[in-house]
Design a protein around this motif. Structure first.
Motif, PDB file in Angstrom:
ATOM      1  N   GLY A   1      -3.856  38.105   9.848  1.00  0.00           N
ATOM      2  CA  GLY A   1      -3.918  37.137  10.228  1.00  0.00           C
ATOM      3  C   GLY A   1      -5.531  37.027  11.568  1.00  0.00           C
ATOM      4  N   TRP A   2      -5.971  36.684  11.358  1.00  0.00           N
ATOM      5  CA  TRP A   2      -6.779  36.331  12.969  1.00  0.00           C
ATOM      6  C   TRP A   2      -6.981  35.098  13.856  1.00  0.00           C
ATOM      7  N   ASP A   3      -6.498  34.799  15.191  1.00  0.00           N
ATOM      8  CA  ASP A   3      -6.338  33.753  15.661  1.00  0.00           C
ATOM      9  C   ASP A   3      -7.462  32.408  15.687  1.00  0.00           C
ATOM     10  N   ALA A   4      -7.949  31.693  14.952  1.00  0.00           N
ATOM     11  CA  ALA A   4      -9.391  31.149  14.516  1.00  0.00           C
ATOM     12  C   ALA A   4      -9.353  30.324  15.508  1.00  0.00           C
ATOM     13  N   THR A   5      -8.626  29.469  16.120  1.00  0.00           N
ATOM     14  CA  THR A   5      -8.142  28.291  17.126  1.00  0.00           C
ATOM     15  C   THR A   5      -9.605  27.717  17.138  1.00  0.00           C
ATOM     16  N   VAL A   6     -10.177  28.779  18.072  1.00  0.00           N
ATOM     17  CA  VAL A   6     -11.929  28.743  18.603  1.00  0.00           C
ATOM     18  C   VAL A   6     -12.560  28.436  17.557  1.00  0.00           C
ATOM     19  N   ALA A   7     -12.588  29.446  16.555  1.00  0.00           N
ATOM     20  CA  ALA A   7     -13.645  29.451  15.621  1.00  0.00           C
ATOM     21  C   ALA A   7     -14.012  28.187  15.156  1.00  0.00           C
ATOM     22  N   ALA A   8     -12.238  27.309  14.453  1.00  0.00           N
ATOM     23  CA  ALA A   8     -12.211  26.536  14.063  1.00  0.00           C
ATOM     24  C   ALA A   8     -12.669  25.198  14.368  1.00  0.00           C
ATOM     25  N   GLN A   9     -12.304  24.968  15.733  1.00  0.00           N
ATOM     26  CA  GLN A   9     -13.199  24.426  17.048  1.00  0.00           C
ATOM     27  C   GLN A   9     -14.258  23.899  16.662  1.00  0.00           C
ATOM     28  N   LYS A  10     -14.880  24.822  16.309  1.00  0.00           N
ATOM     29  CA  LYS A  10     -16.217  24.531  16.641  1.00  0.00           C
ATOM     30  C   LYS A  10     -17.007  24.611  15.729  1.00  0.00           C
ATOM     31  N   ALA A  11     -16.544  24.948  13.966  1.00  0.00           N
ATOM     32  CA  ALA A  11     -16.537  24.360  13.068  1.00  0.00           C
ATOM     33  C   ALA A  11     -16.553  23.088  13.065  1.00  0.00           C
ATOM     34  N   LEU A  12     -15.602  22.691  12.939  1.00  0.00           N
ATOM     35  CA  LEU A  12     -14.609  20.558  13.076  1.00  0.00           C
ATOM     36  C   LEU A  12     -16.008  20.359  14.051  1.00  0.00           C
ATOM     37  N   SER A  13     -15.910  20.859  15.071  1.00  0.00           N
ATOM     38  CA  SER A  13     -16.831  20.032  16.209  1.00  0.00           C
ATOM     39  C   SER A  13     -18.314  19.515  15.557  1.00  0.00           C
ATOM     40  N   CYS A  14     -18.648  21.043  14.909  1.00  0.00           N
ATOM     41  CA  CYS A  14     -20.286  20.840  14.069  1.00  0.00           C
ATOM     42  C   CYS A  14     -20.179  19.712  12.956  1.00  0.00           C
ATOM     43  N   VAL A  15     -19.113  19.590  12.238  1.00  0.00           N
ATOM     44  CA  VAL A  15     -19.139  18.297  10.960  1.00  0.00           C
ATOM     45  C   VAL A  15     -19.347  17.195  11.431  1.00  0.00           C
ATOM     46  N   TYR A  16     -18.549  17.052  12.497  1.00  0.00           N
ATOM     47  CA  TYR A  16     -18.602  15.834  13.755  1.00  0.00           C
ATOM     48  C   TYR A  16     -20.073  15.429  14.174  1.00  0.00           C
ATOM     49  N   ARG A  17     -20.401  16.698  14.987  1.00  0.00           N
ATOM     50  CA  ARG A  17     -21.522  16.063  15.829  1.00  0.00           C
ATOM     51  C   ARG A  17     -23.012  15.926  14.769  1.00  0.00           C
ATOM     52  N   SER A  18     -22.772  16.415  13.655  1.00  0.00           N
ATOM     53  CA  SER A  18     -23.738  16.966  12.643  1.00  0.00           C
ATOM     54  C   SER A  18     -24.041  14.997  11.766  1.00  0.00           C
ATOM     55  N   GLY A  19     -22.992  14.404  12.395  1.00  0.00           N
ATOM     56  CA  GLY A  19     -22.361  13.404  11.073  1.00  0.00           C
ATOM     57  C   GLY A  19     -22.166  13.810   9.396  1.00  0.00           C
ATOM     58  N   GLN A  20     -21.024  14.346   9.522  1.00  0.00           N
ATOM     59  CA  GLN A  20     -19.880  14.236   8.534  1.00  0.00           C
ATOM     60  C   GLN A  20     -21.072  14.291   7.470  1.00  0.00           C
ATOM     61  N   ARG A  21     -21.947  15.164   7.299  1.00  0.00           N
ATOM     62  CA  ARG A  21     -23.172  14.330   5.926  1.00  0.00           C
ATOM     63  C   ARG A  21     -23.757  15.621   5.359  1.00  0.00           C
ATOM     64  N   TYR A  22     -23.093  16.678   5.644  1.00  0.00           N
ATOM     65  CA  TYR A  22     -23.643  18.492   5.306  1.00  0.00           C
ATOM     66  C   TYR A  22     -23.233  19.164   4.532  1.00  0.00           C
ATOM     67  N   GLY A  23     -23.280  19.880   3.966  1.00  0.00           N
ATOM     68  CA  GLY A  23     -22.662  21.091   3.404  1.00  0.00           C
ATOM     69  C   GLY A  23     -22.274  21.987   4.127  1.00  0.00           C
ATOM     70  N   VAL A  24     -21.999  23.271   3.237  1.00  0.00           N
ATOM     71  CA  VAL A  24     -21.819  24.555   4.319  1.00  0.00           C
ATOM     72  C   VAL A  24     -22.648  25.292   5.008  1.00  0.00           C
ATOM     73  N   THR A  25     -23.475  24.903   4.284  1.00  0.00           N
ATOM     74  CA  THR A  25     -24.517  26.279   4.303  1.00  0.00           C
ATOM     75  C   THR A  25     -25.602  25.768   5.935  1.00  0.00           C
ATOM     76  N   HIS A  26     -25.729  24.567   5.177  1.00  0.00           N
ATOM     77  CA  HIS A  26     -26.548  23.822   6.392  1.00  0.00           C
ATOM     78  C   HIS A  26     -25.439  24.031   7.894  1.00  0.00           C
ATOM     79  N   LEU A  27     -24.498  23.573   8.328  1.00  0.00           N
ATOM     80  CA  LEU A  27     -23.433  23.924   8.621  1.00  0.00           C
ATOM     81  C   LEU A  27     -23.859  25.612   9.769  1.00  0.00           C
ATOM     82  N   ILE A  28     -23.243  26.361   8.856  1.00  0.00           N
ATOM     83  CA  ILE A  28     -23.461  27.775   9.558  1.00  0.00           C
ATOM     84  C   ILE A  28     -24.572  28.057   9.718  1.00  0.00           C
ATOM     85  N   ASP A  29     -25.640  28.119   9.625  1.00  0.00           N
ATOM     86  CA  ASP A  29     -26.747  27.683   9.874  1.00  0.00           C
ATOM     87  C   ASP A  29     -27.265  27.007  11.694  1.00  0.00           C
TER      88      ASP A  29
END
Length: 597
Positions: free
Chosen positions: A402-430
């Motif tokens: 396992g790895w401590d993914a806390t920071v990565a998860a925060q980035k991912a969750l924040s990206c979902v929120y700031r983009s309006g919770q309207r997009y799929g994973v491919t766009h979010l990764i971009d």
């Protein structure tokens, strides 16, 4: 009673003794008791009613849901000298009438019928005129409305208890979690029956889960270790079934398609070939399976995520029914999760049903993403505690870190929120990786605070992060048909730094599947005789137009090759050779053994 049962087991079925709970079940049912039997595929469920059927006076009525299953079991019993028949829509009228007369005249030991036929007034009246020894309800999980194989006719089988309360009933299944077990007992009025619950463990099956990364190439890498072996490849859609079968055929595999949309004659012919020929790879939807009694299926591969842990267990259970090494291989990705969750939300099911299906899918995701022994997680889904790591799953053989993914998860969750919770994973990764795509610029997402903050991780790792966030309930897939992600209440603790998050580290893509257990293990010095015996079995099966395994299992042929019996007496002492088979095939087998020297 016990001595008679063991003698019958040896004389008819060629087994030296009962396994596990079989002896107790046989004694209980033969003595007139009702039973609910939960036993894994390959554990010997059929003997639990077949032996009592031969010990009791009259004909045993076996309720079975599929024509193919009935026909295989009846043919196998006939090979043993047992008077068995089936009644289903495949019979001509004259043949059906012959079977019904045989039942009425007391000339049958077992009769297999579908629940739909059993419930007709004409058949119920026929049973009133016959001497019935017991009722066996096979695949009893079909009674569960919430299960994966629900058959409404099974709900009406309470008529057996109401109309013939003095006749013992035995309900059997290999696939039932605790709620389904309770529902079987309630729906079939078996609350007062004696329960026999065996371990659901299939120790001969190796469980492997891989994340999708060019799934077709991954499938071929896996199948390279299983050349010339029989197996099943499950796909979610009919189109994918046909495309996968064609893809494998072009690469030298003897692959056939099977799904409900094929012409009935093509479907039946493909199933017949799978059952009777060696080395067929059946590419199928889950329409193919419950009636498959083929013991030498060496692998079951899933190209898409199943809908539940229960369904996955049953589908993988079609491998290794002979107890020899087999593989269960699952290849899945976030796209599977998105699609299944959308299917649940867009179905006509009520809210209660949707919630249940979401819970079952989440339970399966937990199995896929676990870092502990997969067998422990799988069996826990059936209410069973498996104390130690199994040593025969990918997580045990290739321990996951396992790895401590806390920071990565925060980035991912924040990206979902700031983009309006309207997009799929491919766009979010971009967005996270600072992609300069036209869509990112058009939406203005290159100006978000999360733009480019995830350049330190590659796209594959980000897909893993998002997939595990969905599996862990921190992100939810919207049912809008676009696969957009939005936050759940559980995400707050991670976003605010109040919860540390450890995620599974993806293993590098390798061809380690080549280390998979192969076919039945035969010593080099015995291989020539083993192959000669297989050729004999093939000729005998072809002459009788039956699957080869109803003559002898591979494991029986291996034992013969190892022991090299020189006369009928010593051959008859080997497992899997009852009196009828010894009489029919014994001399031919001894001839092959003696010619081998």
């Amino acid at each position: 009673m016990q001595q008679r049962a063991v003698e019958l087991l040896q004389r008819v079925f060629g087994h030296a003794g009962f396994r596990g709970e079989q002896a107790a079940i046989v004694e209980h049912v033969a003595g007139g008791g009702d039973a609910l039997v939960l036993m894994p595929t390959g554990g010997g469920k059929s003997l639990c009613y077949q032996v009592p059927a031969l010990l009791r006076q009259g004909t045993a009525i076996v309720i079975s849901p599929l024509i193919a299953l009935m026909q295989d079991q009846v043919e196998a019993l006939r090979q043993l000298g047992v008077r068995a028949e089936f009644l289903n829509s495949s019979l001509e009228a004259a043949e059906a009438e012959r079977v019904q007369r045989a039942l009425q005249d007391g000339e049958l030991d077992l009769l297999y019928v579908a629940p739909e036929r059993l419930l007709t007034p004409r058949f119920l009246a026929l049973l009133d005129r016959a001497e019935i020894s017991l009722f066996a309800i096979d695949e009893a999980h079909c009674v569960s409305q919430w299960g994966h194989d629900f058959r409404p006719e099974y709900r009406q089988l309470t008529i057996l208890h109401e109309r013939w309360p003095q006749i013992p009933r035995i309900a059997l299944t290999a696939t039932a979690d605790p709620p389904t077990q309770r529902e079987i007992a309630e729906r079939l009025q078996l609350e007062d029956a004696r329960w026999f619950v065996s371990s659901f463990d299939r120790p001969n099956i190796r469980y492997t889960v891989v994340q999708k990364d060019n799934a077709r190439r991954q499938l071929v890498d896996f199948l390279d270790a299983h050349r010339s072996q029989a197996g099943i490849v499950y796909c979610m859609s009919r189109r994918k079934v046909e495309e996968t079968a064609q893809f494998l055929s072009e690469r030298g595999y003897n692959a056939l398609p099977y799904h409900a949309g094929l012409d009935a004659s093509v479907r039946a012919d493909n199933q017949r070939r799978f059952l009777r020929e060696d080395g067929i790879v059946m590419c199928a939807t889950i329409a193919f399976g419950m009636g498959i009694d083929k013991p030498d299926v060496r692998f079951v591969a899933h190209m898409d995520l199943p809908k539940s842990l229960e369904g996955y267990y049953q589908e993988t259970g079609r491998a290794g029914r002979d107890g020899e090494p087999a593989q269960a291989w699952l290849c899945y990705g976030l796209g599977d999760v998105v699609l299944l969750k959308q299917m649940i939300e867009q179905s006509d099911s009520g809210e209660e049903r949707k919630r249940l299906e979401h819970r079952k899918l989440d339970q399966l995701l937990g199995y896929c993403e676990t870092m502990q022994c997969r067998r422990q997680v799988l069996l826990a889904g059936f209410g069973e505690v498996y104390a130690t790591a199994c040593g025969n799953c990918d997580n045990c053989l290739h321990p996951v870190t396992g790895w401590d993914a806390t920071v990565a998860a925060q980035k991912a969750l924040s990206c979902v929120y700031r983009s309006g919770q309207r997009y799929g994973v491919t766009h979010l990764i971009d967005v996270l990786r600072g992609g300069e795509t036209e869509r990112v610029k058009q939406l203005g997402h290159d100006h978000l605070s999360t733009y480019g903050v995830g350049k330190d991780l590659d796209a594959k790792t980000w897909r893993s992060v998002f997939r595990q966030l969905v599996a862990g309930g921190l992100l939810q897939v919207d049912g809008d048909g676009y696969g957009s992600l939005h936050l759940t209440p559980a995400s707050r603790a991670v976003l605010t730094g109040g919860q540390k998050l450890m995620l599974r580290r993806e293993q590098p893509t390798t061809r380690r599947e080549r280390d998979a257990p192969g076919s039945i293990v035969v010593a080099p010095q015995d291989m020539g005789l083993f192959q000669a015996l297989r050729e004999l079995r093939g000729r005998l099966a072809k002459e009788q137009n039956v699957p080869a395994y109803v003559i002898f299992h591979d494991s029986t042929l291996r034992t013969i090759a190892e022991q090299r019996p020189q006369d009928l007496r010593s051959l008859g002492r080997l497992g899997g050779i009852g009196g009828s088979k010894l009489e029919r095939y014994g001399e031919a087998v001894i001839d092959v053994v003696q010619q081998a020297g």
